[in-house]
Design a protein around this motif. Structure first.
Motif, PDB file in Angstrom:
ATOM      1  N   ILE E  37      30.505  -5.467  41.655  1.00 58.20           N
ATOM      2  CA  ILE E  37      29.599  -6.465  42.218  1.00 58.20           C
ATOM      3  C   ILE E  37      29.612  -7.738  41.386  1.00 58.20           C
ATOM      4  O   ILE E  37      29.647  -8.858  41.904  1.00 58.20           O
ATOM      5  CB  ILE E  37      28.161  -5.896  42.268  1.00 58.20           C
ATOM      6  N   GLU E  38      29.611  -7.549  40.060  1.00 62.52           N
ATOM      7  CA  GLU E  38      29.639  -8.726  39.191  1.00 62.52           C
ATOM      8  C   GLU E  38      30.901  -9.544  39.433  1.00 62.52           C
ATOM      9  O   GLU E  38      30.872 -10.778  39.446  1.00 62.52           O
ATOM     10  CB  GLU E  38      29.564  -8.310  37.715  1.00 62.52           C
ATOM     11  N   LEU E  39      32.031  -8.834  39.618  1.00 57.73           N
ATOM     12  CA  LEU E  39      33.281  -9.546  39.889  1.00 57.73           C
ATOM     13  C   LEU E  39      33.152 -10.384  41.153  1.00 57.73           C
ATOM     14  O   LEU E  39      33.549 -11.549  41.200  1.00 57.73           O
ATOM     15  CB  LEU E  39      34.436  -8.557  40.052  1.00 57.73           C
ATOM     16  N   ILE E  40      32.591  -9.775  42.172  1.00 55.97           N
ATOM     17  CA  ILE E  40      32.459 -10.494  43.445  1.00 55.97           C
ATOM     18  C   ILE E  40      31.592 -11.732  43.263  1.00 55.97           C
ATOM     19  O   ILE E  40      31.934 -12.834  43.692  1.00 55.97           O
ATOM     20  CB  ILE E  40      31.860  -9.580  44.522  1.00 55.97           C
ATOM     21  N   ASN E  42      31.107 -13.366  40.658  1.00 54.51           N
ATOM     22  CA  ASN E  42      31.831 -14.386  39.900  1.00 54.51           C
ATOM     23  C   ASN E  42      32.844 -15.122  40.747  1.00 54.51           C
ATOM     24  O   ASN E  42      33.055 -16.318  40.580  1.00 54.51           O
ATOM     25  CB  ASN E  42      32.486 -13.752  38.686  1.00 54.51           C
TER      26      ASN E  42
END
Lengths: 171, 499, 647, 468, 104
Positions: E37-40, E42
């Motif tokens: 989720i954090e990647l998304i 970002n």
């Protein structure tokens, strides 16, 4: 190929490579580290775009906050050395194909689209400008979201406490 | 008595009053008195109607009241009656009184039982007096759920299955009606693209034929489900046979008539061209229902099933009359509605009385009831005779009117349909007499039957009321005929516009 | 002039009596019901007689022609300006004759029943039903309107049903009443359709208008004659269908099967309904429409004639083999009605040509008297013997002398022995046949001979043959005579059977309303009479003593005898048709289809919904990632769908 | 800053005030008794609801980031009202709970988020509102702290809602990229309809569809509804859903409407799928909360049907329906909540024979279910009728037919519950329950609403006068 | 840096976005799902920043959006982790597929 290009590609490689490894590595602790790299790459991308403030926020919040949080929770819930279970095959296949396909599709649309840049003069993304706008109520002022998001943080705080208290009382 | 709203309010208030009653005796008497008031009001209304007509009031609908309700959607509370509605209201009032009297002995959840019965009658009254399609639909739907509860809670046999089937199929019918009504609403244009639900107004507007052709099937099938249009009749046997006596009476006597009335008043009247076009199909289905229903009845072994299937056959006459699109046939259809309503209510009443005493409805297990239950046996025979179309009783008049009206369509198809429909009266005779011969007449087959008690006062009152109605129609049909005829004429004029 | 008030009273008195007895009498004065019914009918009869007198001798005839007088007419249902069902009273020779017959026979039966039904628990109900029947029958004969006649036709049918099934605890009685009603109902269907056909083309239901429109040249006649269906004109169809109704009520072939069974009812009822009055309704109906039959559609009339003669002969043959005395009488009735039918069928319309019509009506008149007498006599016998079967009887002449004598007179009357009533009427019929159709004549003479034979077979078997042995101690072995209330009608009817033949019928009741003089051909009469006498003698030799002759005779024509004994298997055929074809091939499949296909279809919809619901439940697997995958797939699906397919 | 500020933001300000009051009271730690807490909160919520009746005005604040007008105030009042009822009904459950003030702080924060979402003038505010309205909700879903199901529900909710908001955000970012603005007032004019924008639009729509639990983005709904405490479930199914619809009506409608045909087709597909699948799943549920979850999915389809009309009638009908829906659904959840809190039973089969012991509660539940099924004379009939009418005004009768036919299926499963209550025999039915006064009050309010709102056409007329 | 076009940036963000999606869909560990989720988020941030930089530099809309996304991401992560840990306490597992008590 100029230096800036090279830098860009390096950054891009770090971001994407870090990202891919973060979602595929079987060791959870490593995955967290790869995530960290990827996030740092993004921070450097912001630097690259001369958005120093946002880059700093990125490092502070993500690297200093979220990733640390994640790593802590990994420690809390997981033996760090353990390998994670393999993903379910059909999910992996489907997701992989779908992701590749969707990426291609999205990129197709992006390249297809003609972006029209504004003709107006640019505003420097300096900390001063950002600070002024953040607390301004007039044009381009962001005081309202700033205040509102505080409510979210308050609620998140309360929520975490409630759930955490449970843990404490239970033990 | 020209304020028609009272017709809705009286049963409603009675129902509410029932909720505050303390014991079952109070509940019974409250309902009974309420229903008598209904009957009185209905009679007064009919009297007022006839008086108005006599002094030359030629408005299509009398005693109109019109209040804007949901003005943004052009929904009005618009009520009024013509001859057809008047007779339907009278029918409802009679059946309600009889139904409440027959249910005198309901001991489980008495309050709820009478409340639901009265609620059902609210729906029926409202439906018959509504001139606004939305309001009409509202009342149509009101009548669905009480039936479910009545059958599911107080029914017998596979009551849950039957109740569910009935509710779902009737809901299906009303869904079709809903779609048809919506399409009708949006097909109207009273100027400036304003639509209307006003039935009278719509009848004067010309809905394009193409649109009618789409709308009509929905409306007709929708209402048809209520009145056992073949092949959507399958709820009828199960529903009726599982229902408690009064619910069967209401169901067959009132509820099925909602469909017939709607098919005539809404579908046919508002969509004359489409009615014209689809006439052959209606006639076909109605004829099949008549013949097929009567043959299916022949094979039934349970009194209630028998009567339920015969209702399919008899309601076929209603649809046949409507489908034939001649004035006489339409009058016949309305008369059949009234006649069948009264007759079948009495029939179910009689079966209920028998069941209550013998605890069986299997024809093979009954016999010789006339000996021990002379009154109930006689009632059963009288309704049987009415059902098979004995002159002097209502069934004959109605069926003959339908036949004569149908015969006015000279082509071979309609002729054959009429003949086949007429042939059903023989089959009717067979099954009615078989049942009566075995169950009511013949030797007493069960010792236990020797000690049965004949009808109590309430049952007698109910039976006599309905028998009087049957006789009144059967012996002097002209009053009914004359009430209906002018309005059938108006409907026909709307159809004739097309020819 | 005739006063409509008291004419109306003729049918109204019985219905009022019915209501009084039915509603209050049954409970409060059951014993008095018989007297009440009888009294009211007596008044009714006197009024009828008075009306008949007035009609025939004072007001009916205008310029030598008996008029059709509409004494009363109320519109009952006005379908359109032209078409209406009226309720009214039509007086013409046949209806006046009929009301006299109906009220008279009914009166006799009422009186008789006071004795016969004495002690019956449902005594009052019985009288109520009798009154109802009388009312319906009077309404039928007085009808001004073809639909009115249909209405009363049905009412008569239901009265008959109620009376046949009077002993409702006997399954056989219930079955018989059902059979009678259903068979006639089936025939009535034809009648109804016939009415629809006729009324559609003539645009009226009123008899007079109908007859006028369908007998005189004009649009109406042209249209109905030119409309054809399966090669026959609508008029033919209409008339034949109407006749079918008549045939049903009159127990003509092929609708005759109900009549013998109808004997399950109380015997006086058989006398009234199934001998004298109701069963002649069919004849009456044809007579009522006779102008149309005769003038516009001879083809239909031929049908009447052949059906009549065939039924007559058939019934006579069957009657020779039956042993139940009431059944013999029932077949005899059928046979005699056949006479009336074919007499109509061979009749012309005008003046002497109409002798068949006249003969038919005459026979109707005389037959009702002597057949009522026969039934009532049989009733008296049954009352005493408590059995219907002639095998249980024999030698009763000494025990019941009066019954014996009256019965003998009636037998002579029906056999056509001069000077009894039957002789005259039968003579006219045979004459009419001779004049128009030799084939029918031959069959008619044969039937007449058979009639004499079986009647005397019956007579000898009851009153002669072996000595009567009482089965029950309570019987008074020396005095079996019925009470006075039963004997009185017998005596009255016996006297009438002797004298009724001398009524100058041809001056009173004719097809065209104009009286004519019948010639009496002694030479023509002698043949049939001799045949009858011969038949009686044959019967005498065969049955006056207990002997084996009949058995031997039966054995020589065994096949035919058995077939006749079993009524030529008509019941079985009908049973086959109803049970096997209607029930098994239509009813059962219909019920099955309903349960399986239509109901099944509705249930299928439900179960399909259910199983679809079951089959898609795995989408809700409870695993977050599956949800996310569906979510993502849905998103992609939306993108592809709305960018490439559905734009 | 002027008085306008207080008038335009009155709902938000009063809500914030309440949150802080609760926070301060909590920190002061002087109130030991849960009942007191609940009474105080209910009173505050009542006041909050009353604030809605203070004069309102049309206007914008913060340079268009926030705007308000009469219809928005009405919408907020409806939400306030629903929250008040939920709070009343939560009494029996919260009486013995450890974290009463926290519950309300979280609950009211989400409500505040919804308010900002409804009033938002650009995507940023909208996104903030959306997140504020969903993140604390996940914590709320976990509020039955001892129950595994509750935690599972919370996990499912936070993960999936994060995922959906990510996808939505990506869409927003693309929209921003292709138009250069986030402001709702400027966006519609800049949307031309290239593939990228369609992609972005679908991503945004998907986020919506998730919140509205429209098929195939609905899968979280049932699990979360089942696992969460009844009060949270009812809040999710009523308030949260209504808020999303209000946002759509007031904010995003014009944006999507730019895509005309495609937008309608998207709705078409969603409606058909949502109603049908929702119904098909609802047929076979035994847990009554889960059952209501699927029924609420189907209801969402009908709401979309109203929205698909794209005209004033559609808007008015939708708002009206939501009002009715609040009454009927909360009526049902109120009873379920009482049963769940006092008898600890949540299965439909547990309700067998319920009528024998709890007549009034049975009737309340039954009438509410009938209202949900759209049976007259309940208000649900009118609500559903108007929605279908609005749907038909677009002229697409296939959609109307499918939606209407589904009413039959829905009637089936509502009747299943009714059957269990009234007909099915049960040796050990739920015992006679003594609900608290406040829960009863909540039910009474719902019943009055269900019975009377349908007949009071003035309510619809009022809504209609506010919508454009 | 002028040679590096917007498309390059968008390429990174898009790739990262779908990498994140892939991770979310395949990782069975709840915490790693959270990482995805954090990647998304970002990737979205990159989008906003890039658009702001390349196209609409006259305002700082994209930048502010990014700031708020980061804030919210933090809050979300905190709550999510709290919930996950709470679940872990009773479930004794962090495998997301084990949390399927409620289904069908």
């Amino acid at each position: 190929m100029s230096a800036s290009q090279i830098i860009f590609y390096i950054i891009a490689a770090v971001i994407i490579g870090g990202g891919i490894l973060a979602v595929t590595s079987r060791k959870i602790f490593r995955a967290a580290i790869y995530l960290l790299f990827s996030l740092l790459g993004i921070a450097s991308l912001y630097f690259y775009l001369n958005y120093e403030f946002i880059a700093a926020v990125q490092i502070v919040v993500y690297v200093g906050g979220i990733v640390v949080l994640i790593i802590f929770s990994v420690f809390l819930t997981h033996a760090s050395g353990d390998e994670m279970q393999k993903p379910v095959l059909w999910r992996a296949l489907f997701s992989g194909l779908a992701a590749v396909f969707a990426t291609a599709l999205t990129l197709l649309y992006i390249t297809e689209h003609t972006f029209i840049p504004t003709a107006n003069a640019a505003v420097a993304p300096s900390v001063k400008n950002i600070g002024l706008q953040m607390l301004s109520t007039t044009q381009y002022g962001y005081i309202l979201p700033f205040e509102v998001v505080s409510m979210l943080l308050l609620a998140a705080l309360v929520g975490c406490i409630v759930i955490a208290i449970k843990i404490k009382t239970k033990e | 008595m020209t304020n028609l709203t009272i017709l809705i309010l009286v049963p409603l208030l009675t129902a509410i009053a029932v909720l505050f009653c303390r014991n079952s005796s109070q509940i019974r008497w409250t309902s009974f008195i309420g229903s008598l008031i209904q009957l009185g009001l209905a009679s007064a209304m009919m009297y007022a109607y006839i008086t108005e007509r006599a002094i030359g009031n030629t408005a299509q609908m009398l005693f109109q009241q019109r209040y804007s309700w949901y003005s943004a959607l052009n929904i009005e509370y618009f009520i009024g009656v013509d001859g057809i509605s008047v007779v339907m209201i009278m029918l409802t009032a009679c059946v309600v009184v009889a139904g409440i009297l027959i249910s005198w002995k309901v001991e489980t959840l008495t309050k709820e039982f009478f409340f639901l019965l009265l609620l059902l009658s609210v729906g029926a009254y409202g439906f018959f007096i509504s001139l606004d399609l939305f309001t009409m639909f509202f009342f149509l739907e009101i009548a669905v759920i009480p039936k479910f509860l009545l059958i599911a809670i107080w029914g017998s046999g596979k009551k849950e299955y039957s109740a569910m089937k009935l509710a779902l199929m009737l809901m299906g019918g009303s869904v079709f009606v809903l779609i048809g009504l919506l399409a009708t609403y949006f097909a109207t244009n009273t100027g400036n693209g304003v639509h209307t639900w006003d039935l009278i107004q719509i009848s004067h507007l010309h809905i394009p034929v193409q649109t009618q052709m789409y709308i009509f099937p929905f409306l007709f099938v929708g209402f048809g489900v209520f009145t056992a249009l073949f092949p959507f009749h399958t709820w009828v046997p199960d529903g009726h046979s599982s229902a408690p006596t009064a619910a069967s009476m209401f169901l067959a006597g009132i509820s099925m008539k909602l469909g017939g009335y709607g098919a005539l008043r809404v579908a046919t009247y508002l969509m004359p061209e489409a009615a014209q076009q689809y006439s052959w199909l209606i006639v076909l289905l109605a004829t099949i229902a008549i013949i097929y229903g009567s043959f299916a009845t022949l094979m039934q072994k349970d009194l209630k099933y028998m009567n339920a299937y015969s209702s399919v056959s008899h309601c076929g006459f209603i649809l046949l009359g409507i489908g034939m699109l001649t004035k006489t046939a339409i009058i016949g259809a309305v008369m059949q509605m009234v006649s069948h309503g009264v007759m079948t209510a009495l029939f179910f009443g009689a079966i209920g009385m028998i069941y209550e005493r013998t605890h069986t409805r299997q024809i093979s297990e009954l016999g010789g009831l006339l000996k021990t239950l002379p009154f109930i046996g006689t009632v059963y025979v009288i309704t049987g005779l009415c059902s098979l179309g004995l002159p002097g009783l209502s069934g004959f008049v109605a069926e003959m009117t339908v036949f004569i009206g149908s015969w006015q369509r000279p082509d071979a198809f309609h002729r054959i349909a009429t003949i086949l429909a007429a042939a059903s009266i023989v089959v009717t005779a067979v099954y009615i007499l078989r049942a009566a011969g075995k169950a009511v007449m013949g030797p007493i087959v069960n010792e236990h039957f020797q000690h049965l008690k004949d009808a109590t006062w309430n049952e007698k009152f109910a039976s006599v009321l309905l028998i009087v109605a049957i006789l009144a129609i059967g012996i002097a049909p002209f009053w009914l005929y004359n009430l209906i005829a002018p309005d059938a004429q108006i409907i026909m004029e709307n159809i004739a516009r097309v020819f | 002039m005739l006063n409509s008030t008291y004419i109306a009273l003729i049918p109204l008195l019985p219905i009022i009596t019915f209501l009084i007895i039915g509603l209050v009498g049954r409970r409060y004065f059951p014993k008095f019901s018989g007297v009440l019914g009888t009294l009211s009918l007596l008044v009714s009869f006197l009024l009828s007689a008075f009306v008949a007198y007035q009609y025939f001798f004072e007001v009916g005839k205008v310029e030598g022609v008996y008029q059709k007088i509409i004494a009363l007419k109320y519109v009952w249902l006005q379908f359109s300006p032209n078409v209406a069902i009226d309720m009214g009273i039509l007086l013409d020779p046949i209806s006046v004759m009929m009301i006299v017959i109906v009220t008279f026979i009914s009166l006799m039966v009422h009186i008789y029943s006071m004795g016969y039904m004495n002690g019956e628990p449902r005594y009052a109900t019985y009288y109520a039903f009798l009154s109802l029947f009388t009312f319906s029958m009077l309404g039928l004969v007085l009808s001004t309107n073809i639909f009115q006649i249909y209405i009363f036709w049905e009412l008569v049918g239901v009265s008959s049903f109620l009376l046949i099934g009077f002993y409702y605890e006997k399954p056989s009685a219930v079955a018989a009443s059902k059979k009678a009603f259903i068979v006639t109902r089936f025939a009535d269907l034809g009648f109804l359709i016939g009415i629809l056909v006729l009324s559609y083309y003539s645009e009226t239901l009123d008899f007079q208008t109908l007859i006028q429109r369908l007998t005189t040249e004009g649009n109406y006649l042209t249209s109905i004659v030119s409309a054809s269906f399966l090669g026959f004109s609508a008029l033919t169809w209409g008339l034949v269908l109407v006749f079918a109704g008549g045939a049903g009520k009159s127990a003509m072939f092929p609708f005759h099967i109900w009549l013998p069974d109808a004997m399950e009812g109380p015997t006086p009822v058989s006398a009234l309904i199934h001998a004298a009055t109701m069963v002649v309704a069919g004849v009456y109906l044809v007579a009522r429409l006779f102008p149309i039959f005769s003038n516009s559609c001879p083809g239909a009339l031929e049908v009447v004639a052949y059906i009549g003669i065939f039924s007559s002969l058939l019934a006579a043959i069957i009657a020779c083999t039956q042993t139940d005395i009431k059944r013999v009488l029932a077949y005899s009735t059928m046979s005699q009605i056949g006479f009336m039918m074919f007499a109509l069928g061979v009749s012309g319309f005008y003046a002497e040509e109409g002798v068949g019509f006249m003969g038919s009506m005459f026979h109707l008149f005389t037959h009702s008297i002597f057949k009522a007498l026969l039934f009532l006599g049989a009733g008296a016998v049954i009352h005493y013997v408590h059995s219907n079967d002639m095998k249980d009887m024999g030698g009763l002449r000494k025990l019941m002398p009066i019954t014996h004598l009256t019965f003998l007179l009636a037998c002579l009357a029906i056999a056509g022995i001069p000077p009894f009533a039957g002789f005259f009427s039968k003579e006219e019929i045979l004459l009419a046949c001779w004049n128009s159709n030799k084939l029918i004549f031959g069959a008619a003479v044969l039937t007449a001979g058979l009639t004499a034979f079986y009647m005397f077979r019956l007579y000898f078997n009851i009153f002669w043959n072996k000595e009567y042995k009482s089965h029950s101690e309570s019987h008074d072995a020396h005095h079996g005579e019925a009470p006075g209330t039963m004997l009185l009608p017998l005596i009255i009817l016996a006297i009438l059977s002797v004298v009724a033949g001398f009524v100058p019928f041809s001056h009173l009741v004719t097809a065209d309303g104009i009286g004519f003089e019948t010639e009496f051909h002694i030479g023509f009469a002698i043949g049939p009479v001799l045949l009858a006498v011969a038949a009686i003698l044959l019967a005498y030799f065969m049955y006056v003593k207990e002997s084996l002759v009949p058995q031997k005779f039966a054995d020589t024509v065994k096949g035919f005898y058995t077939a006749a004994y079993h009524k030529f298997y008509f019941d079985e055929m009908y049973l086959f048709i109803t049970k096997k074809i209607v029930f098994n091939l239509i009813g059962r499949p219909a019920a099955w289809i309903d349960k399986t296909i239509f109901d099944g279809f509705m249930n299928l919809i439900a179960s399909v919904t259910e199983s679809v619901s079951e089959s898609i439940k795995s989408f809700q697997s409870g695993k977050v990632q599956d949800y996310a995958i569906y979510f993502f797939a849905g998103t992609l699906g939306f993108v592809l769908l709305f960018i490439y397919l559905w734009t | 800053m002027n008085t306008d500020f207080f008038i335009l933001m009155k709902s938000e300000l009063s809500l914030t005030l309440i949150i802080f009051i609760l926070l301060i009271l909590k920190v002061w730690d002087g109130i030991k008794d849960n009942s007191t807490w609940l009474h105080i909160t209910n009173f505050l919520l009542l006041l909050n609801f009353a604030v809605g009746f203070i004069s309102s005005a049309d206007g914008m604040l913060f340079n268009g980031m926030f705007h308000s007008n009469n219809i928005l105030v009405l919408e907020k009042s409806i939400l306030n009202f629903g929250t008040l009822i939920i709070s009343l009904q939560a009494f029996d459950w919260l009486k013995s709970h450890k974290h009463v003030p926290e519950f309300f702080i979280l609950l009211l924060t989400t409500l505040l988020g919804m308010f900002f979402m409804i009033s938002s003038g650009n995507f940023l505010m909208f996104y903030l509102g959306l997140e504020i309205a969903s993140i604390p909700l996940a914590a709320l879903a976990n509020f039955d702290l001892g129950k595994l199901k509750s935690s599972e529900a919370a996990v499912k909710m936070i993960l999936l809602s994060a995922f959906s908001s990510c996808i939505m955000l990506f869409g927003i970012s693309l929209l921003y990229g292709s138009t250069g603005t986030l402001s709702f007032s400027e966006l519609p004019g800049l949307i031309g309809g290239g593939h990228l924008q369609i992609l972005a639009l679908i991503f945004v729509f998907v986020g919506f569809a998730f919140k509205l639990s429209s098929v195939p983005f609905h899968l979280w709904t049932a699990d979360v509804y089942e696992g969460s405490p009844v009060s949270v479930t009812s809040y999710l199914s009523v308030i949260s859903k209504a808020a999303i619809v209000f946002v759509f009506i007031s904010v995003l409608g014009p944006l999507f409407l730019n895509f005309q045909g495609m937008w309608y087709n998207m709705l078409f597909l969603s409606i058909v799928l949502t109603i049908t699948v929702g119904n098909l799943f609802a047929i076979r549920q035994d847990n009554i909360k889960r059952f209501l979850a699927f029924s609420s999915i189907a209801q969402a389809g009908y709401i979309l049907l109203g929205l698909s009309a794209g005209n004033q009638m559609g808007t008015s009908s939708t708002i009206y329906f939501l009002l009715v829906y609040i009454f009927s659904n909360l009526g049902a959840f109120g009873v379920i909540g009482i049963v769940s809190a006092l008898a600890k039973k949540e299965n439909i089969s547990d309700y067998k024979g319920f009528y024998k012991t709890n007549k009034l509660l049975s009737w309340v539940l039954t009438i509410s279910l009938f209202s949900l099924a759209g049976i007259p004379p309940t208000a649900g009939f009118f609500g559903k009728m108007f929605l279908v009418t609005a749907g038909a005004s677009h002229g697409n009768y296939i959609l109307v037919i499918i939606a209407s036919l589904n009413m039959i299926v829905s009637l089936y499963y509502y009747l299943r519950v009714v059957k269990a209550i009234f007909v099915d025999p049960n040796d050990a039915p739920i015992e006679k329950l003594n609900a608290s006064f406040s829960a009863k009050l909540g039910l009474i309010i719902c019943m009055v609403g269900v019975v009377l709102v349908g007949f009071a056409s003035c309510i619809y007329d009022y809504i209609n006068s506010l919508t454009i | 840096m002028s040679e590096i076009g917007l498309t390059h940036m968008l390429f990174i963000s898009t790739a990262l976005f779908f990498i994140g999606v892939y991770g979310f869909l395949t990782r069975k560990n709840m915490i790693t799902m959270l990482m995805a989720i954090e990647l998304i988020l970002n990737s979205v941030n990159i989008n906003f920043v890039a658009f702001n930089k390349y196209l609409y530099a006259d305002k700082l809309d994209g930048l502010f959006f990014t700031i708020f996304i980061i804030t919210i991401a933090a809050a979300e992560a905190a709550v999510a982790i709290a919930i996950i840990i709470h679940l872990y306490r009773s479930l004794k597992s962090i495998d997301v597929d084990d949390a399927d008590l409620m289904k069908f």
